[in-house]
Write an enzyme that holds these catalytic residues in place. Structure first.
Site, short mmCIF file in Angstrom:
data_model
loop_
_atom_site.label_atom_id
_atom_site.label_comp_id
_atom_site.label_asym_id
_atom_site.label_seq_id
_atom_site.Cartn_x
_atom_site.Cartn_y
_atom_site.Cartn_z
N CYS A 159 25.31 -23.90 18.03
CA CYS A 159 24.34 -24.94 17.65
C CYS A 159 24.95 -25.76 16.51
CB CYS A 159 22.98 -24.34 17.29
SG CYS A 159 22.98 -23.27 15.85
N ASN B 140 24.37 -22.98 12.88
CA ASN B 140 24.61 -21.54 13.10
C ASN B 140 23.75 -20.66 12.18
OD1 ASN B 140 27.38 -19.15 13.01
ND2 ASN B 140 25.76 -19.29 14.50
N ASP C 62 15.94 -28.38 17.75
CA ASP C 62 16.31 -27.90 16.42
C ASP C 62 15.04 -27.61 15.62
OD1 ASP C 62 17.27 -27.54 13.88
OD2 ASP C 62 18.56 -29.32 13.89
N CYS D 78 20.01 -21.02 12.80
CA CYS D 78 18.70 -20.94 13.49
C CYS D 78 18.87 -20.58 14.97
CB CYS D 78 17.93 -22.25 13.34
SG CYS D 78 17.64 -22.74 11.62
N ARG D 79 19.23 -21.56 15.79
CA ARG D 79 19.19 -21.34 17.24
C ARG D 79 20.30 -20.44 17.77
NH1 ARG D 79 19.39 -27.52 18.56
NH2 ARG D 79 20.57 -27.33 16.59
N SER D 80 21.57 -20.70 17.40
CA SER D 80 22.63 -19.90 18.04
C SER D 80 22.68 -18.45 17.57
CB SER D 80 24.00 -20.59 17.92
OG SER D 80 24.42 -20.74 16.59
P1 4NP Z 1 20.59 -24.73 13.89
O1 4NP Z 1 19.59 -25.48 12.89
O2 4NP Z 1 21.56 -25.77 14.39
O3 4NP Z 1 19.68 -24.24 14.98
O4 4NP Z 1 21.22 -23.63 13.08
C1 4NP Z 1 20.04 -26.25 11.81
C2 4NP Z 1 20.31 -25.64 10.60
C3 4NP Z 1 20.75 -26.40 9.54
C4 4NP Z 1 20.89 -27.77 9.68
C5 4NP Z 1 20.63 -28.37 10.90
C6 4NP Z 1 20.21 -27.60 11.97
N1 4NP Z 1 21.29 -28.55 8.59
O5 4NP Z 1 21.34 -29.80 8.72
O6 4NP Z 1 21.62 -28.01 7.51
#
Ligand code: 4NP
Length: 157
Positions: free
Chosen positions: A8, A11, A124, A13-15
Site C-alpha cells: 500500500c 505500510n 485508504d 494500515c492496509r498492507s
Molecule cells: P496505508 O495508509 O497506505 O494503508 O498504510 C496510509 C498511511 C499513511 C499515509 C497514507 C496512507 N500517510 O500519508 O502518511
C-alpha cells in the site's frame, strides 16, 4: 516456497492488515512452511513503525495479531523475491508497474482481484475513523480466502 508481498502507500494500515489476515489463514491451514508473506509501502514516511493502532484494534476484534509487523518501503529487489505482489489500490498498482523490472515473471495485481465479494480498490483509511478500518478488514477477509484458494490450486498445495 510461494512468496506473497502486500503493498500500500504507508505500510501501516492496509498492507500490514492484508499480510496479517492472510498469514493467519495460512497458519490455520498449516501452510507456513510453503507460503511466505511480507508487506511494504511505496512511500517512506513510516519506515520502521508498527501498524496504525486503529488497524491493530480492529485486527484484535477478528483475533488477528499484527503488533510484530514493521513498515518498510518496496524495493526493486522485491520483484526478484516475491511471486505475488498485490497492491491495495490503483495508485499502488501504478507505482508497482513503474518499479517493475522487465524481467519480472511474477504476478502483480490488485488484492481485490482475488475476491468474489468485491473488486476494485481497498480505500485508504488513514484519514478516516475506526469504521473505515472495519471496512478494510471486511474487504480483506474474502480476498485473502480467494488468494489462498488460488495459490493452493495453482501450486498444488
Ligand atoms: P496505508 O495508509 O497506505 O494503508 O498504510 C496510509 C498511511 C499513511 C499515509 C497514507 C496512507 N500517510 O500519508 O502518511
Amino acid at each position: 516456497m510461494v512468496r506473497v508481498l502486500f503493498v500500500c502507500l504507508g505500510n501501516i494500515c492496509r498492507s500490514p492488515s492484508a499480510e496479517a489476515v492472510f498469514r493467519d489463514l495460512v497458519a490455520r491451514e498449516g501452510l507456513e512452511g510453503q507460503i511466505g508473506t511480507d508487506s511494504a509501502g511505496t512511500g517512506a514516511w513510516h519506515i520502521g513503525n508498527p501498524p496504525d493502532p486503529r488497524a491493530q484494534q480492529v485486527a484484535g476484534r477478528y483475533g488477528i495479531a499484527m503488533a510484530d509487523l514493521r513498515a518498510r518501503q518496496v524495493t526493486t529487489r522485491d520483484f526478484a523475491d516475491f511471486d505475488y505482489i498485490l497492491g491495495m489500490d490503483n495508485s499502488n498498482l501504478a507505482n508497482l508497474h513503474r518499479l517493475r523490472p522487465e524481467s519480472h515473471a511474477g504476478h502483480v495485481s490488485l488484492m481485490l482481484d482475488f475476491s468474489d465479494a468485491a473488486d476494485g480498490e481497498i480505500p485508504d483509511p488513514y484519514y478516516g475513523d475506526l469504521s473505515d478500518y472495519e471496512a478494510v478488514f471486511e474487504l480483506l477477509l474474502p480476498a485473502a480466502r480467494g488468494l489462498l484458494d488460488h495459490i493452493r490450486s495453482t501450486h498444488n498445495l
